[in-house]
Design a protein around this motif. Structure first.
Motif, PDB file in Angstrom:
ATOM      1  N   THR A  36       0.760  -1.521  -0.630  1.00 20.14           N
ATOM      2  CA  THR A  36      -0.378   0.245   0.113  1.00 20.14           C
ATOM      3  C   THR A  36       0.874   1.117   0.032  1.00 20.14           C
ATOM      4  O   THR A  36       1.995   1.167   0.333  1.00 20.14           O
ATOM      5  N   SER A  37       0.467   2.404  -0.633  1.00 15.95           N
ATOM      6  CA  SER A  37       1.261   3.562  -0.220  1.00 15.95           C
ATOM      7  C   SER A  37      -0.084   4.821  -0.076  1.00 15.95           C
ATOM      8  O   SER A  37      -1.339   4.261  -0.312  1.00 15.95           O
ATOM      9  N   THR A  38       0.750   5.753   0.435  1.00 17.56           N
ATOM     10  CA  THR A  38       0.229   6.901   1.738  1.00 17.56           C
ATOM     11  C   THR A  38      -0.206   7.728  -0.116  1.00 17.56           C
ATOM     12  O   THR A  38      -1.167   8.864  -0.108  1.00 17.56           O
ATOM     13  N   GLY A  39      -0.326   7.691  -0.862  1.00 16.12           N
ATOM     14  CA  GLY A  39      -0.203   8.151  -2.208  1.00 16.12           C
ATOM     15  C   GLY A  39      -0.113   7.783  -3.815  1.00 16.12           C
ATOM     16  O   GLY A  39       0.567   6.198  -3.797  1.00 16.12           O
ATOM     17  N   PRO A  40      -0.903   8.450  -4.879  1.00 13.34           N
ATOM     18  CA  PRO A  40      -0.866   7.095  -6.242  1.00 13.34           C
ATOM     19  C   PRO A  40       0.957   7.124  -6.678  1.00 13.34           C
ATOM     20  O   PRO A  40       1.853   8.127  -7.193  1.00 13.34           O
ATOM     21  N   VAL A  41       1.214   6.142  -7.126  1.00 11.77           N
ATOM     22  CA  VAL A  41       2.842   5.811  -7.720  1.00 11.77           C
ATOM     23  C   VAL A  41       2.389   4.501  -8.624  1.00 11.77           C
ATOM     24  O   VAL A  41       1.480   4.589  -8.787  1.00 11.77           O
ATOM     25  N   ASN A  42       3.381   5.043  -9.823  1.00 13.11           N
ATOM     26  CA  ASN A  42       3.207   3.741 -11.138  1.00 13.11           C
ATOM     27  C   ASN A  42       5.036   3.042 -10.351  1.00 13.11           C
ATOM     28  O   ASN A  42       5.171   2.852  -9.979  1.00 13.11           O
TER      29      ASN A  42
END
Length: 220
Positions: free
Chosen positions: A147-153
């Motif tokens: 999971t990430s705290t913001g959108p990533v590629n």
């Protein structure tokens, strides 16, 4: 039987028309090269169109993966010890048979890899890319979720110990994603893992949880 009439000289294209068609084709090919091929393959975007279409990002990921693969290859070559007394490659049949025998014996004596679980967190600054890899044997299966705290590629891929130049085996990829989970089955002995890039203007933390029979986990 009726055959189609041959075109007359007047109906044939003139040299000027042929040159014009050729010039148009050359200009079109150059346009495709500059706006599509260079951004997507080499992250070179002189017009800015590649960035708008998301092609420059593809080229950057490919360049990043290629650079990392080359670095891994050089590191692996540096760790291979020289055989005392050897003066070069041997091509005799007996040597080949003995080499295969030794490889098979070593593989048979190699103990199985014990299952383990890890939780790894990495912080990505704006426009930064980082990678976390698992060292796995062929056919090993690892379960993961992140999971990430913001959108990533991201790009989930694998590389053997001595990959050919620009080689990378991709399992899965995505854009503007905040979570993913599943299994990764190693297609070969080597490293298999995730490359994330933060395209936002804020720091993003990616938390990865893995479990399975992998030998090690590496991170920046």
């Amino acid at each position: 039987m009726y055959n189609t009439d041959l075109p007359t000289r007047a109906e044939l294209p003139t040299s000027r028309q042929l040159l014009r068609s050729t010039a148009i084709a050359v200009v079109a090919a150059a346009g495709i090269l500059v706006t599509v091929v260079l951004p997507s393959e080499y992250a070179i975007d002189p017009t800015g169109v590649g960035k708008v279409l998301g092609l420059t990002e593809m080229g950057e990921i490919k360049a990043q993966l290629a650079a990392e693969a080359e670095a891994d290859r050089r590191a692996s070559e540096a760790l291979v010890p020289a055989t005392p007394g050897s003066t070069g490659p041997r091509s005799s049949l007996m040597g080949t048979v003995m080499a295969q025998f030794l490889i098979g014996s070593a593989a048979a004596q190699t103990p199985p890899v014990a299952a383990r679980s890890d939780e790894t967190a990495v912080v990505l600054r704006p426009n930064q890319g980082l990678e976390v890899k698992l060292r796995m044997r062929k056919d090993a299966r690892a379960t993961y979720s992140w999971t990430s705290t913001g959108p990533v590629n991201f790009d989930l891929h694998g590389e053997p110990p001595n990959p050919p130049r620009n080689f990378s085996h991709s399992y899965k990829s995505g854009r503007s994603t905040s979570a993913d989970n599943g299994d990764v089955v190693a297609a070969f002995d080597g490293t298999h893992g995730w490359f994330w890039r933060n395209r936002s203007a804020q720091d993003v933390t990616v938390t990865l949880r893995t479990s399975g029979p992998y030998e090690a986990i590496t991170r920046p």
